[in-house]
Design an enzyme around this catalytic site. Sequence first.
Site, PDB file in Angstrom:
ATOM      1  N   LYS A 112      38.882  37.790  38.349  1.00  0.00           N
ATOM      2  CA  LYS A 112      37.918  38.186  37.316  1.00  0.00           C
ATOM      3  C   LYS A 112      38.449  37.905  35.904  1.00  0.00           C
ATOM      4  O   LYS A 112      37.663  37.695  34.978  1.00  0.00           O
ATOM      5  CB  LYS A 112      37.547  39.658  37.479  1.00  0.00           C
TER       6      LYS A 112
HETATM    7  C1  LIG Z   1      35.395  40.801  42.657  1.00  0.00           C
HETATM    8  C2  LIG Z   1      36.295  40.302  43.728  1.00  0.00           C
HETATM    9  C3  LIG Z   1      35.802  39.539  44.832  1.00  0.00           C
HETATM   10  C4  LIG Z   1      34.337  39.244  45.012  1.00  0.00           C
HETATM   11  O1  LIG Z   1      33.854  38.282  44.103  1.00  0.00           O
HETATM   12  P1  LIG Z   1      32.289  38.088  43.874  1.00  0.00           P
HETATM   13  O2  LIG Z   1      32.158  37.180  42.709  1.00  0.00           O
HETATM   14  O3  LIG Z   1      31.737  39.462  43.598  1.00  0.00           O
HETATM   15  O4  LIG Z   1      31.726  37.503  45.123  1.00  0.00           O
HETATM   16  C5  LIG Z   1      36.716  39.060  45.753  1.00  0.00           C
HETATM   17  N1  LIG Z   1      38.030  39.343  45.651  1.00  0.00           N
HETATM   18  C6  LIG Z   1      38.528  40.068  44.635  1.00  0.00           C
HETATM   19  C7  LIG Z   1      39.975  40.350  44.590  1.00  0.00           C
HETATM   20  C8  LIG Z   1      37.697  40.574  43.634  1.00  0.00           C
HETATM   21  O5  LIG Z   1      38.211  41.305  42.625  1.00  0.00           O
END
Ligand SMILES: *Cc1c(COP(=O)(O)O)cnc(C)c1O
Length: 467
Positions: A112
């Site tokens: 993120k």
């Molecule tokens: C948010 C997150 C996901 C999921 O990603 P999306 O874009 O919501 O599909 C997967 N792995 C981790 C570690 C995350 O923080």
Amino acid sequence: MKYVSTRGQAPILGFDDVLLAGLARDGGLYVPQSWPTFSAADIRALRGLPYDQLAARVMAPFVAGSVCEAALPGLVKDAYAGFTHPAIAPLKQIGHNQWVCELFHGPTLAFKDYALQLVGRLFDHVLTARGERVMIVGATSGDTGSAAIEACRDRKAVDILILHPKGRTSDVQRRQMTTILSDNVRNLAVEGTFDDCQDIVKALFNDLAFRDELRLSAVNSINWARVMAQVAYYFAAAVALGAPDVTVSFSVPTGNFGNVFAGYVAKKMGLPIDKLVVGSNRNDILTRFFEGGVMKADGVVPTLSPSMDIQVSSNFERLMFDSLGGDGPAVEKLMNDFRAHGAVAMPQGAWAMMRTLFEGHRFDDDQTLALMKSLYHSTGEILDPHSAIGAGAGLKAKLAATSPMVALATAHPAKFPDAVTKATGIHPPLPPHLADLFERPERYETIAADVGAIREAVRAFANRKTS
Ligand SMILES: *Cc1c(COP(=O)(O)O)cnc(C)c1O
């Protein structure tokens, strides 16, 4: 570039307004009116560029005409300057034609950061140009809150207040939020569950007078700018493996469908992608959908991969819109049916089109631990539970052996030390920039799960005396 809503009823906006709006006023999500395309020569010209320059070129068409246009290369460079690997999104080979793209070298160790570090700077840029200021309010069960706080901590035109359920996040996750002592950051530890936190945030946003008074805003995963920033690492990985002369597939651990949707955008832009493979945990609404064409919600069960413990994947609406030829009213009807009945079938043509590109695979917790163990023993790569599900889905996908499969690793193993230790016997250490996390002072306010009390806490924060 102009943006339209997936429900077709909201005003058409430019990038700056889409950035600040988040959700469209008709309840839909913003998408570009048309996909910009890169020719084979354009893609070839990306070869050898540093990550930030490549990313700025990939994103440029999406901010065309915005106040961010000229500033973009500088903002992107600054966004990734603090990442701890010089390649930003390095590739590691874990098998024949099998790769991992590590997306955990940002400040909070989750993918993120790749979007939010830029989005915080874009907010600042647009707001400063307009002489405005916003208050970002959000609820987190762990990862999103820390990435959002890190993205906003040093911004001039943004305050951020994050609610987390007291005692229900991991210590690492809480400390990544509460040890940020910047004046524009506040943490509330709510005596309740994550759902309570989310309901309270919704109530604050639905109180339109309050929302306008404090200029509330959000940086949640439906914000188009987050998707846009994520498109860059698909290009970077594919180009490093030989695109446009080589076709590449990706496997992605998926929750809200934001990450893998960025892969879809990359394909629409002309990047040669064969398959997009979705990995789910037991909360497998997407995998069931790609198997049967019916979207059906179930209760959420907690798993070892909590960032994928999601009932409904909000970004999926963007894929629906595109698969239905940009028919907003049709999307609205399907979404209403889904809300009313908890299930909806996709029109056959749209589903058939999705199936040519997407497939899904699910892993329960035991299978996830077994995967982490076997990947560690066969390759030496220590993956967190989310990343292991992505890699496992890639291994299961049936593919022509000639095309490389890239698994996106979305979190650093040290974010999930208990699961990693259980699977591999290795306790993954925090990287140097976080090594003293447990010695740092924390600041947060404990508060009842009460909308009125939290509304006043937000107001007091907004009206604080700034030095
Ligand atoms: C948010 C997150 C996901 C999921 O990603 P999306 O874009 O919501 O599909 C997967 N792995 C981790 C570690 C995350 O923080």
